[in-house]
Design a protein around this motif. Structure first.
Motif, short mmCIF file in Angstrom:
data_model
loop_
_atom_site.label_atom_id
_atom_site.label_comp_id
_atom_site.label_asym_id
_atom_site.label_seq_id
_atom_site.Cartn_x
_atom_site.Cartn_y
_atom_site.Cartn_z
N VAL A 48 3.63 0.53 2.81
CA VAL A 48 3.48 -0.55 3.78
C VAL A 48 3.45 -1.86 3.00
N VAL A 49 4.21 -2.86 3.47
CA VAL A 49 4.30 -4.13 2.76
C VAL A 49 3.95 -5.26 3.72
N LEU A 50 3.00 -6.10 3.32
CA LEU A 50 2.64 -7.31 4.06
C LEU A 50 2.96 -8.50 3.17
N GLU A 51 3.83 -9.39 3.65
CA GLU A 51 4.31 -10.50 2.82
C GLU A 51 4.22 -11.83 3.55
N TYR B 194 0.85 -1.18 0.00
CA TYR B 194 0.00 0.00 0.00
C TYR B 194 0.89 1.23 0.00
N GLN B 195 0.79 2.02 -1.07
CA GLN B 195 1.60 3.22 -1.19
C GLN B 195 0.83 4.40 -0.59
N THR B 196 1.39 4.95 0.48
CA THR B 196 0.68 5.98 1.24
C THR B 196 0.51 7.27 0.45
N GLY B 197 1.48 7.63 -0.38
CA GLY B 197 1.38 8.87 -1.15
C GLY B 197 0.27 8.85 -2.18
N MET B 198 0.13 7.74 -2.88
CA MET B 198 -0.90 7.61 -3.91
C MET B 198 -2.24 7.19 -3.31
N GLY B 199 -2.19 6.59 -2.12
CA GLY B 199 -3.42 6.05 -1.54
C GLY B 199 -3.92 4.86 -2.33
N ALA B 200 -2.97 4.06 -2.87
CA ALA B 200 -3.32 2.91 -3.73
C ALA B 200 -2.53 1.69 -3.30
N GLY B 201 -3.10 0.51 -3.57
CA GLY B 201 -2.43 -0.73 -3.19
C GLY B 201 -2.45 -1.74 -4.32
N ARG B 202 -1.70 -2.84 -4.12
CA ARG B 202 -1.67 -3.90 -5.13
C ARG B 202 -1.24 -5.21 -4.49
N PHE B 203 -1.78 -6.31 -5.02
CA PHE B 203 -1.33 -7.65 -4.66
C PHE B 203 -0.32 -8.12 -5.70
N GLN C 10 16.06 -13.78 2.87
CA GLN C 10 16.04 -12.34 3.07
C GLN C 10 15.34 -11.98 4.39
N TYR C 11 15.81 -10.93 5.01
CA TYR C 11 15.25 -10.48 6.28
C TYR C 11 14.05 -9.54 6.07
N PHE C 12 14.03 -8.82 4.96
CA PHE C 12 12.97 -7.84 4.71
C PHE C 12 12.15 -8.25 3.49
N ALA C 13 10.96 -7.67 3.38
CA ALA C 13 10.08 -8.00 2.26
C ALA C 13 10.68 -7.53 0.93
N THR D 113 8.59 -20.43 6.97
CA THR D 113 7.31 -19.77 6.77
C THR D 113 7.32 -18.49 7.59
N ASP D 114 7.36 -17.37 6.92
CA ASP D 114 7.46 -16.07 7.59
C ASP D 114 6.34 -15.16 7.12
N LEU D 115 5.77 -14.43 8.08
CA LEU D 115 4.79 -13.40 7.79
C LEU D 115 5.44 -12.07 8.16
N ARG D 116 5.66 -11.21 7.14
CA ARG D 116 6.41 -9.97 7.34
C ARG D 116 5.52 -8.75 7.17
N LEU D 117 5.72 -7.79 8.06
CA LEU D 117 5.06 -6.50 7.95
C LEU D 117 6.14 -5.43 8.00
N ASN D 118 6.32 -4.68 6.90
CA ASN D 118 7.37 -3.67 6.79
C ASN D 118 6.76 -2.31 6.43
N PHE D 119 7.42 -1.26 6.90
CA PHE D 119 7.09 0.09 6.45
C PHE D 119 8.37 0.73 5.93
N GLU D 120 8.31 1.30 4.72
CA GLU D 120 9.47 1.90 4.08
C GLU D 120 9.25 3.40 3.89
N LYS D 121 10.22 4.19 4.34
CA LYS D 121 10.17 5.63 4.20
C LYS D 121 11.33 6.07 3.33
N TYR D 122 11.05 6.76 2.20
CA TYR D 122 12.06 7.16 1.24
C TYR D 122 12.40 8.65 1.37
N PHE D 123 13.68 8.96 1.08
CA PHE D 123 14.15 10.34 1.05
C PHE D 123 14.94 10.53 -0.25
#
Length: 351
Positions: free
Chosen positions: A343-346, A54-63, A131-134, A318-328
């Motif tokens: 926000v990424v749920l994997e 889910y991209q917070t800036g666009m307010g849009a998501g995708r599977f 990998q440790y992150f999504a 089997t891992d369930l990951r919840l990540n938040f990424e902030k770009y600069f």
């Protein structure tokens, strides 16, 4: 170059001609035919990574099905192995990844020929299930991500301190352009050392020339595992021949803490934090139609990532990951849609 490669193979394979098959279990009565049949049966492994972003800036998501990898590995002889791996859905595309044969002519020595991940960096060499992150770091995805066709030699030194050295020669033009003839030497080399228990130091160097411009990369990385912590840092520096593009720098640093869980379906909860950055980069293939100069294919940016991972096993299974990424982004940078705050749920499953 071809004569050098064939001569090297001849020297390495000569001792294997008279090598004897090592005893599997001396002192016990075993059925050799059944044992050999079992050893040579191919093994099937796979990795499925499905995620929602889910991209917070666009307010849009995708599977998305990020990976649907299936691999086949096995042994033809005690000193000959193979691997074939295909990704049925690499962001919706089918890609052939690994296709190589591997020889073990001497103890500690491996010779691998075919299509493979070249020995370079720590994070870029991780498989998706490790990998440790999504989402991968900039080093693993943009700056140091190289899979190619060629020949790799690996050797584990017979020393008290574990040291493994890998190096090889490659086309330098990737997986889909294998018929091109090359006059330039493309190589990659990597040394891994465990200085003390839990402390790894990795040094890498690489030179590839996709077209007219040659790129030379250097990488140093280390990680330390103690108790429930995994701390890792990596730095990559890349230059371009003929001053065709500005030098590239990239950093990846993260920390992971595992908290065991005694109740419920999950065995542990991991808390993660990462900082990574990269300066402007060119793939050395894309040029300006007017001037012919290399153009920027990945713009300068920094990123902070925080996450929680729930695991059903201690290893990456089997891992369930919840990540938040902030770009600069730098002022001159152009942000791609997929490289913005999200926000990424994997869900990752390895079999």
């Amino acid at each position: 170059m071809k004569k050098i490669v064939w001569l090297l193979l001849a020297v390495l394979l000569a001792p294997a001609a008279g090598a004897q098959t090592p005893s599997v279990d001396e002192g016990k009565k075993i059925d050799k035919e059944k044992l050999e049949a079992k050893d040579y049966l191919p093994q099937v492994h796979g990795t499925i990574r499905a995620k929602y972003e889910y991209q917070t800036g666009m307010g849009a998501g995708r599977f998305e099905v990020r990976n649907a990898r299936v691999s086949l590995t096995g042994n033809i002889l005690p000193s000959v192995a193979y691997k074939a791996e295909i990704d049925l859905s690499d962001e919706g595309q089918i890609k052939m990844l690994d296709a190589y044969a591997r020889l073990f002519p001497l103890e500690g020595l491996t010779v691998t020929a075919g299509q493979m991940r070249v020995p370079f960096t720590i994070d870029a060499h991780r498989s998706p299930h490790q990998q440790y992150f999504a989402n991968r770091s900039f080093i693993a995805k943009q700056v140091g991500n190289v899979r190619d066709v060629g020949l790799t030699l690996g050797y584990k030194l017979p020393t008290d301190m574990p040291v493994t050295i890998e190096g090889g020669l490659y086309n330098g033009t990737g997986l889909t352009n294998q018929k091109v003839w090359h006059k330039e030497l493309n190589y990659s080399a990597k040394a891994e050392m465990f200085l003390i228990p839990g402390l790894n130091l990795t040094l890498s160097v690489q030179a590839i020339q996709p077209e007219e411009i040659r790129m030379q990369s250097y990488d140093i990385g280390a990680y330390y595992e103690f108790g429930r912590f995994h701390i890792e840092g990596e730095y990559l520096y890349k230059t371009y021949s003929k001053n065709a593009f500005a030098d590239v720098q990239a950093i990846d640093a993260f920390i992971n803490y595992d908290l065991p869980l005694k109740k419920g379906p999950f065995t542990k909860m991991s808390f993660l934090a990462r900082y990574d950055m990269m300066t402007d980069q060119s793939d050395a293939k894309t040029t300006d139609e007017t001037t012919g100069a290399l153009v920027t294919t990945d713009y300068e940016r920094q990123r902070l990532t925080g996450g929680i991972t729930l695991s059903l096993s201690k290893a990456f299974r089997t891992d369930l990951r919840l990540n938040f990424e902030k770009y600069f982004y730098a002022k001159h940078s152009i942000a791609k849609e997929s490289e913005q705050d999200k926000v990424v749920l994997e869900l990752m499953v390895r079999f």
